[in-house]
Design a protein around this motif. Structure first.
Motif, PDB file in Angstrom:
ATOM      1  N   PHE A 136       0.829  -1.201   0.000  1.00  0.00           N
ATOM      2  CA  PHE A 136       0.000   0.000   0.000  1.00  0.00           C
ATOM      3  C   PHE A 136       0.869   1.259   0.000  1.00  0.00           C
ATOM      4  O   PHE A 136       0.557   2.252  -0.661  1.00  0.00           O
ATOM      5  CB  PHE A 136      -0.910  -0.022   1.225  1.00  0.00           C
ATOM      6  N   LYS A 137       1.988   1.210   0.720  1.00  0.00           N
ATOM      7  CA  LYS A 137       2.854   2.386   0.831  1.00  0.00           C
ATOM      8  C   LYS A 137       3.750   2.578  -0.394  1.00  0.00           C
ATOM      9  O   LYS A 137       4.177   3.704  -0.671  1.00  0.00           O
ATOM     10  CB  LYS A 137       3.730   2.274   2.084  1.00  0.00           C
ATOM     11  N   LYS A 138       4.037   1.496  -1.136  1.00  0.00           N
ATOM     12  CA  LYS A 138       5.019   1.636  -2.212  1.00  0.00           C
ATOM     13  C   LYS A 138       4.432   1.616  -3.616  1.00  0.00           C
ATOM     14  O   LYS A 138       5.052   2.126  -4.549  1.00  0.00           O
ATOM     15  CB  LYS A 138       6.076   0.537  -2.096  1.00  0.00           C
ATOM     16  N   LEU A 139       3.238   1.049  -3.803  1.00  0.00           N
ATOM     17  CA  LEU A 139       2.716   0.867  -5.156  1.00  0.00           C
ATOM     18  C   LEU A 139       2.016   2.119  -5.678  1.00  0.00           C
ATOM     19  O   LEU A 139       1.251   2.778  -4.961  1.00  0.00           O
ATOM     20  CB  LEU A 139       1.742  -0.306  -5.206  1.00  0.00           C
ATOM     21  N   ALA A 140       2.238   2.418  -6.943  1.00  0.00           N
ATOM     22  CA  ALA A 140       1.553   3.555  -7.567  1.00  0.00           C
ATOM     23  C   ALA A 140       0.046   3.357  -7.580  1.00  0.00           C
ATOM     24  O   ALA A 140      -0.717   4.323  -7.510  1.00  0.00           O
ATOM     25  CB  ALA A 140       2.079   3.744  -8.987  1.00  0.00           C
ATOM     26  N   ALA A 141      -0.403   2.106  -7.667  1.00  0.00           N
ATOM     27  CA  ALA A 141      -1.848   1.817  -7.694  1.00  0.00           C
ATOM     28  C   ALA A 141      -2.542   2.210  -6.406  1.00  0.00           C
ATOM     29  O   ALA A 141      -3.780   2.263  -6.364  1.00  0.00           O
ATOM     30  CB  ALA A 141      -2.068   0.328  -7.959  1.00  0.00           C
ATOM     31  N   CYS A 142      -1.759   2.484  -5.343  1.00  0.00           N
ATOM     32  CA  CYS A 142      -2.336   2.869  -4.053  1.00  0.00           C
ATOM     33  C   CYS A 142      -2.056   4.325  -3.694  1.00  0.00           C
ATOM     34  O   CYS A 142      -2.355   4.754  -2.579  1.00  0.00           O
ATOM     35  CB  CYS A 142      -1.794   1.956  -2.954  1.00  0.00           C
ATOM     36  N   ASP A 143      -1.483   5.078  -4.616  1.00  0.00           N
ATOM     37  CA  ASP A 143      -1.145   6.475  -4.339  1.00  0.00           C
ATOM     38  C   ASP A 143      -2.421   7.311  -4.210  1.00  0.00           C
ATOM     39  O   ASP A 143      -3.497   6.929  -4.694  1.00  0.00           O
ATOM     40  CB  ASP A 143      -0.273   7.027  -5.479  1.00  0.00           C
ATOM     41  N   THR A 144      -2.294   8.469  -3.572  1.00  0.00           N
ATOM     42  CA  THR A 144      -3.458   9.334  -3.356  1.00  0.00           C
ATOM     43  C   THR A 144      -4.047   9.849  -4.667  1.00  0.00           C
ATOM     44  O   THR A 144      -5.236  10.178  -4.737  1.00  0.00           O
ATOM     45  CB  THR A 144      -3.079  10.533  -2.476  1.00  0.00           C
ATOM     46  N   CYS A 145      -3.228   9.897  -5.725  1.00  0.00           N
ATOM     47  CA  CYS A 145      -3.734  10.417  -6.995  1.00  0.00           C
ATOM     48  C   CYS A 145      -4.686   9.435  -7.678  1.00  0.00           C
ATOM     49  O   CYS A 145      -5.354   9.806  -8.650  1.00  0.00           O
ATOM     50  CB  CYS A 145      -2.584  10.779  -7.928  1.00  0.00           C
ATOM     51  N   ILE A 146      -4.775   8.191  -7.179  1.00  0.00           N
ATOM     52  CA  ILE A 146      -5.765   7.261  -7.725  1.00  0.00           C
ATOM     53  C   ILE A 146      -7.168   7.762  -7.383  1.00  0.00           C
ATOM     54  O   ILE A 146      -8.079   7.721  -8.206  1.00  0.00           O
ATOM     55  CB  ILE A 146      -5.541   5.842  -7.188  1.00  0.00           C
ATOM     56  N   MET A 147      -7.338   8.255  -6.170  1.00  0.00           N
ATOM     57  CA  MET A 147      -8.634   8.801  -5.759  1.00  0.00           C
ATOM     58  C   MET A 147      -8.810  10.258  -6.185  1.00  0.00           C
ATOM     59  O   MET A 147      -9.927  10.725  -6.328  1.00  0.00           O
ATOM     60  CB  MET A 147      -8.793   8.689  -4.236  1.00  0.00           C
ATOM     61  N   SER A 148      -7.711  10.959  -6.388  1.00  0.00           N
ATOM     62  CA  SER A 148      -7.751  12.366  -6.811  1.00  0.00           C
ATOM     63  C   SER A 148      -6.877  12.509  -8.053  1.00  0.00           C
ATOM     64  O   SER A 148      -5.730  12.985  -7.965  1.00  0.00           O
ATOM     65  CB  SER A 148      -7.253  13.284  -5.689  1.00  0.00           C
ATOM     66  N   PRO A 149      -7.375  12.111  -9.222  1.00  0.00           N
ATOM     67  CA  PRO A 149      -6.528  12.037 -10.416  1.00  0.00           C
ATOM     68  C   PRO A 149      -5.940  13.373 -10.835  1.00  0.00           C
ATOM     69  O   PRO A 149      -4.886  13.411 -11.489  1.00  0.00           O
ATOM     70  CB  PRO A 149      -7.461  11.482 -11.489  1.00  0.00           C
ATOM     71  N   GLU A 150      -6.570  14.463 -10.456  1.00  0.00           N
ATOM     72  CA  GLU A 150      -6.012  15.778 -10.802  1.00  0.00           C
ATOM     73  C   GLU A 150      -4.677  16.011 -10.091  1.00  0.00           C
ATOM     74  O   GLU A 150      -3.913  16.900 -10.475  1.00  0.00           O
ATOM     75  CB  GLU A 150      -7.002  16.888 -10.462  1.00  0.00           C
ATOM     76  N   ARG A 151      -4.368  15.181  -9.097  1.00  0.00           N
ATOM     77  CA  ARG A 151      -3.115  15.310  -8.348  1.00  0.00           C
ATOM     78  C   ARG A 151      -2.035  14.380  -8.898  1.00  0.00           C
ATOM     79  O   ARG A 151      -0.976  14.236  -8.282  1.00  0.00           O
ATOM     80  CB  ARG A 151      -3.368  15.017  -6.869  1.00  0.00           C
ATOM     81  N   CYS A 152      -2.280  13.766 -10.028  1.00  0.00           N
ATOM     82  CA  CYS A 152      -1.268  12.911 -10.658  1.00  0.00           C
ATOM     83  C   CYS A 152       0.040  13.695 -10.821  1.00  0.00           C
ATOM     84  O   CYS A 152       0.037  14.834 -11.289  1.00  0.00           O
ATOM     85  CB  CYS A 152      -1.758  12.427 -12.020  1.00  0.00           C
ATOM     86  N   HIS A 153       1.144  13.068 -10.422  1.00  0.00           N
ATOM     87  CA  HIS A 153       2.429  13.767 -10.447  1.00  0.00           C
ATOM     88  C   HIS A 153       3.444  13.072 -11.351  1.00  0.00           C
ATOM     89  O   HIS A 153       4.660  13.281 -11.208  1.00  0.00           O
ATOM     90  CB  HIS A 153       2.980  13.903  -9.018  1.00  0.00           C
ATOM     91  N   TYR A 154       2.953  12.293 -12.294  1.00  0.00           N
ATOM     92  CA  TYR A 154       3.855  11.618 -13.221  1.00  0.00           C
ATOM     93  C   TYR A 154       4.733  12.624 -13.961  1.00  0.00           C
ATOM     94  O   TYR A 154       5.945  12.416 -14.132  1.00  0.00           O
ATOM     95  CB  TYR A 154       3.043  10.791 -14.219  1.00  0.00           C
ATOM     96  N   HIS A 155       4.126  13.727 -14.388  1.00  0.00           N
ATOM     97  CA  HIS A 155       4.862  14.719 -15.179  1.00  0.00           C
ATOM     98  C   HIS A 155       5.959  15.405 -14.378  1.00  0.00           C
ATOM     99  O   HIS A 155       6.842  16.052 -14.955  1.00  0.00           O
ATOM    100  CB  HIS A 155       3.881  15.769 -15.731  1.00  0.00           C
ATOM    101  N   LEU A 156       5.912  15.259 -13.047  1.00  0.00           N
ATOM    102  CA  LEU A 156       6.946  15.849 -12.190  1.00  0.00           C
ATOM    103  C   LEU A 156       8.113  14.888 -11.969  1.00  0.00           C
ATOM    104  O   LEU A 156       9.114  15.259 -11.338  1.00  0.00           O
ATOM    105  CB  LEU A 156       6.347  16.229 -10.830  1.00  0.00           C
TER     106      LEU A 156
END
Length: 290
Positions: A74-94
């Protein structure tokens, strides 16, 4: 009680569902899939044996996080990151995505911003290849796409603009009562596009004219295999009561509707469960496959 005519066990997974005149469901326990529609009207029993194994690493865990993960995953996987529930917070581009390759596959791909009627009008997003699965999982009786969007983050930003005017949550209790009022989704789509026109223009200016494309599909109506809708919603919780018994009266979203209450199967992903089906009839023979 009569003897069980189906007796299988394994770790629960989200119920696979196929659209049709009525959505066709299967209960998935490990590699075994039990078709459920023909079991409506039968008595079933679910027994949780106390074992939960992470759906990523198979580690035994006392608690499931984010629908089936152990705490380290849960702590390490991208599938469990906060941006899954809030996609506007996706930080891939960073350059800070936990798993860039995962992000390429699941976030940097075409998404759909849609309207659905599950417990009333709502807006949502999903990957293009998850239409109509996402709509079924939410128990929508009708849905239609509004936009095809280049990435998950941009889809989330469009959704944020829409949320100023339309709900983004499903009232699951109302969804399960079966009295969802019809909504003119085409008219709602056209009005919503008008209301967020300025936000869309700004997003296209920032991300490119082709990053957000209008879709004018007619949408999809969905029907669910339910004999009896619950009047009052009572819920089963395997953490509190590890044995659930009742007559299967319907299936909608990711819920089994029993005469004793409803159970959200997806909530208990990774729980090791035994399923027994009672009341033998010809229709229950050879129903499941491994």
């Amino acid at each position: 009680m009569s003897s069980a005519v189906i007796d299988v066990q394994g770790p629960l997974r989200k119920m696979p569902a196929t659209p049709g005149p009525s959505v066709a469901y299967q209960l998935k326990l490990g590699d075994t899939r039990v078709p459920l529609n023909d079991l409506i009207g039968r008595e079933i029993q679910l027994d949780f044996d106390g074992e939960i194994r992470c759906i990523n690493c198979d580690r035994r865990t006392n608690k499931s996080f984010s629908q089936g993960y152990c705490y380290p995953c849960f702590k390490k996987l991208a599938a469990c990151d906060t941006c899954i529930m809030s996609p506007e917070r996706c930080h891939y581009h960073l350059g800070t995505c936990r798993e860039p390759e995962w992000g390429e596959t699941y976030c940097m791909t075409t998404h759909v911003v849609y309207l659905a009627n599950s417990s009333g009008l709502k807006v949502g997003i999903t990957r293009q290849n998850q239409v109509p699965t996402r709509w079924i999982d939410q128990g929508a009786v009708s849905a239609l796409p509004m936009f095809e969007v280049a990435t998950r983050q941009i889809a989330g930003l469009v959704e944020v603009a829409c949320k100023a005017h339309v709900a983004d949550k499903t009232n699951w209790r109302a969804m399960l009562k079966g009295d969802v009022k019809p909504v003119d989704l085409v008219a709602a789509r056209d009005e919503l596009r008008r209301l967020i026109a300025d936000e869309l223009q700004a997003l296209r200016k920032e991300h490119g004219a082709d990053a957000i494309r209008e879709v004018d599909d007619s949408g999809l109506d969905l029907a669910y295999p339910v004999d009896t809708w619950p009047v009052k919603i009572a819920t089963h919780n395997l953490d509190k009561t590890p044995q659930v018994f009742g007559r299967l009266e319907g299936i909608k979203g990711q819920y089994l509707i029993l005469d004793t209450g409803v159970i959200n199967i997806r909530k208990f992903t990774a729980y090791n469960v035994r399923l027994q089906v009672f009341d033998e009839t010809p229709a229950t023979q050879d129903l499941f496959s491994a």
